[in-house]
Design a protein around this motif. Structure first.
Motif, PDB file in Angstrom:
ATOM      1  N   SER A  28       5.592   2.523  -2.112  1.00  0.00           N
ATOM      2  CA  SER A  28       4.004   2.368  -2.438  1.00  0.00           C
ATOM      3  C   SER A  28       2.918   2.708  -1.745  1.00  0.00           C
ATOM      4  O   SER A  28       2.176   3.376  -1.689  1.00  0.00           O
ATOM      5  N   SER A  29       3.371   2.299   0.178  1.00  0.00           N
ATOM      6  CA  SER A  29       3.209   3.382   0.854  1.00  0.00           C
ATOM      7  C   SER A  29       2.686   4.657   0.903  1.00  0.00           C
ATOM      8  O   SER A  29       1.970   4.568   1.455  1.00  0.00           O
ATOM      9  N   ILE A  30       4.116   5.551   0.735  1.00  0.00           N
ATOM     10  CA  ILE A  30       4.103   6.404   0.359  1.00  0.00           C
ATOM     11  C   ILE A  30       3.317   7.378  -0.192  1.00  0.00           C
ATOM     12  O   ILE A  30       2.442   8.315   0.002  1.00  0.00           O
ATOM     13  N   ALA A  31       3.034   6.818  -1.618  1.00  0.00           N
ATOM     14  CA  ALA A  31       2.484   7.456  -2.784  1.00  0.00           C
ATOM     15  C   ALA A  31       0.877   6.548  -2.343  1.00  0.00           C
ATOM     16  O   ALA A  31       0.541   7.862  -2.631  1.00  0.00           O
ATOM     17  N   LEU A  32       1.017   5.991  -1.379  1.00  0.00           N
ATOM     18  CA  LEU A  32      -0.915   5.990  -1.051  1.00  0.00           C
ATOM     19  C   LEU A  32      -0.955   6.763  -0.417  1.00  0.00           C
ATOM     20  O   LEU A  32      -2.110   7.571   0.028  1.00  0.00           O
ATOM     21  N   PHE A  33      -0.118   6.967   0.699  1.00  0.00           N
ATOM     22  CA  PHE A  33      -1.088   8.036   1.554  1.00  0.00           C
ATOM     23  C   PHE A  33      -0.599   9.268   0.828  1.00  0.00           C
ATOM     24  O   PHE A  33      -2.177   9.991   1.439  1.00  0.00           O
ATOM     25  N   LEU A  34      -0.022   9.795   0.040  1.00  0.00           N
ATOM     26  CA  LEU A  34       0.134  11.366  -0.716  1.00  0.00           C
ATOM     27  C   LEU A  34      -1.249  10.709  -1.373  1.00  0.00           C
ATOM     28  O   LEU A  34      -1.792  12.659  -1.823  1.00  0.00           O
TER      29      LEU A  34
END
Length: 245
Positions: free
Chosen positions: A91-97
């Motif tokens: 979810s942290s990767i998704a928010l960044f992307l």
């Protein structure tokens, strides 16, 4: 006129007491804004939970070429994300992307190759169980291919420097301060030469990743007008540092 298209949620904004406006990157029309009435009501047919960042959609929409805000007839999450909303690393990767994509993709015209790349990458992230630590780095590198500033691979593997301003490898230190130097050039090269399937073969420390993401964001800012600052990578770095995914 009704059209069927796939979509990727970028941003949802409250509108009035019960409605929202959602910005969706669609396969057929590029980036579009849609108003969804009643999305904040308890029994809404299309709820706000269905419109989280990078959720994947199947849509039937009304489309007017001159319209600023479009309308949706039908919408469903397809495929339904199984792990991204519930895994802190993913979810942290998704928010960044999502933040990067929202600032990088602004065209209101179809780019099916770009759409398919992003859609497939999100699916891959959702299904993957290991080897996530370098995913965001490789995603940003591969995304440049579709945004028009993919690195020139001449001298790749045979150069000590990568010139961020000109997007080229060099045996000599560039005149500006905007470049990668050893060992970061070599780490960048390894990522440039791999795919999501063999990404686990690239071994990087947290410090190496932190440096590369900062330089990649500089690279984006140099080549995308009004790209601005990205904040969410700081949260991602903290999550990554807490434990190797």
């Amino acid at each position: 006129m009704l059209h069927k298209t796939r979509g990727i949620v970028f941003k949802t904004t409250d509108y009035g007491e019960s409605s929202v406006i959602v910005q969706v990157f669609t396969e057929k029309f590029g980036l579009q804004s849609y108003i969804i009435n009643g999305a904040k009501k308890p029994k809404a047919k299309v709820s706000r939970n269905m419109l989280q960042p990078l959720h994947l959609l199947d849509m039937v929409v009304y489309h007017k070429s001159a319209g600023n805000v479009q309308r949706i007839k039908e919408l469903k999450n397809a495929p339904q994300l199984q792990t991204i909303p519930y895994d802190v690393v993913k979810s942290s990767i998704a928010l960044f992307l999502n933040e990067v994509l929202y600032k990088a993709i602004r065209q209101q015209s179809a780019d099916e190759n770009l759409f398919r790349f992003v859609f497939s990458a999100i699916e891959w992230l959702d299904h993957q169980t290991e080897g996530l630590a370098n995913f965001h780095l490789l995603f940003l590198i591969q995304l440049t291919r579709y945004l028009g500033f993919y690195p020139n691979r001449f001298l790749v593997g045979d150069a000590d420097y990568f010139d961020l301003k000109n997007g080229v490898f060099s045996r000599f230190k560039p005149d500006s301060v905007l470049y990668l130097s050893p060992p970061h050039t070599q780490n960048f090269t390894k990522l440039l030469q791999c795919s999501f399937e063999n990404i686990m073969q690239v071994k990087l420390s947290n410090d190496d990743r932190r440096y590369l993401i900062q330089k990649l964001l500089e690279y984006y800012a140099l080549h995308i007008e009004s790209f601005g600052n990205i904040r969410s990578h700081e949260v991602l770095e903290e999550v990554m540092s807490a434990g190797s995914p």
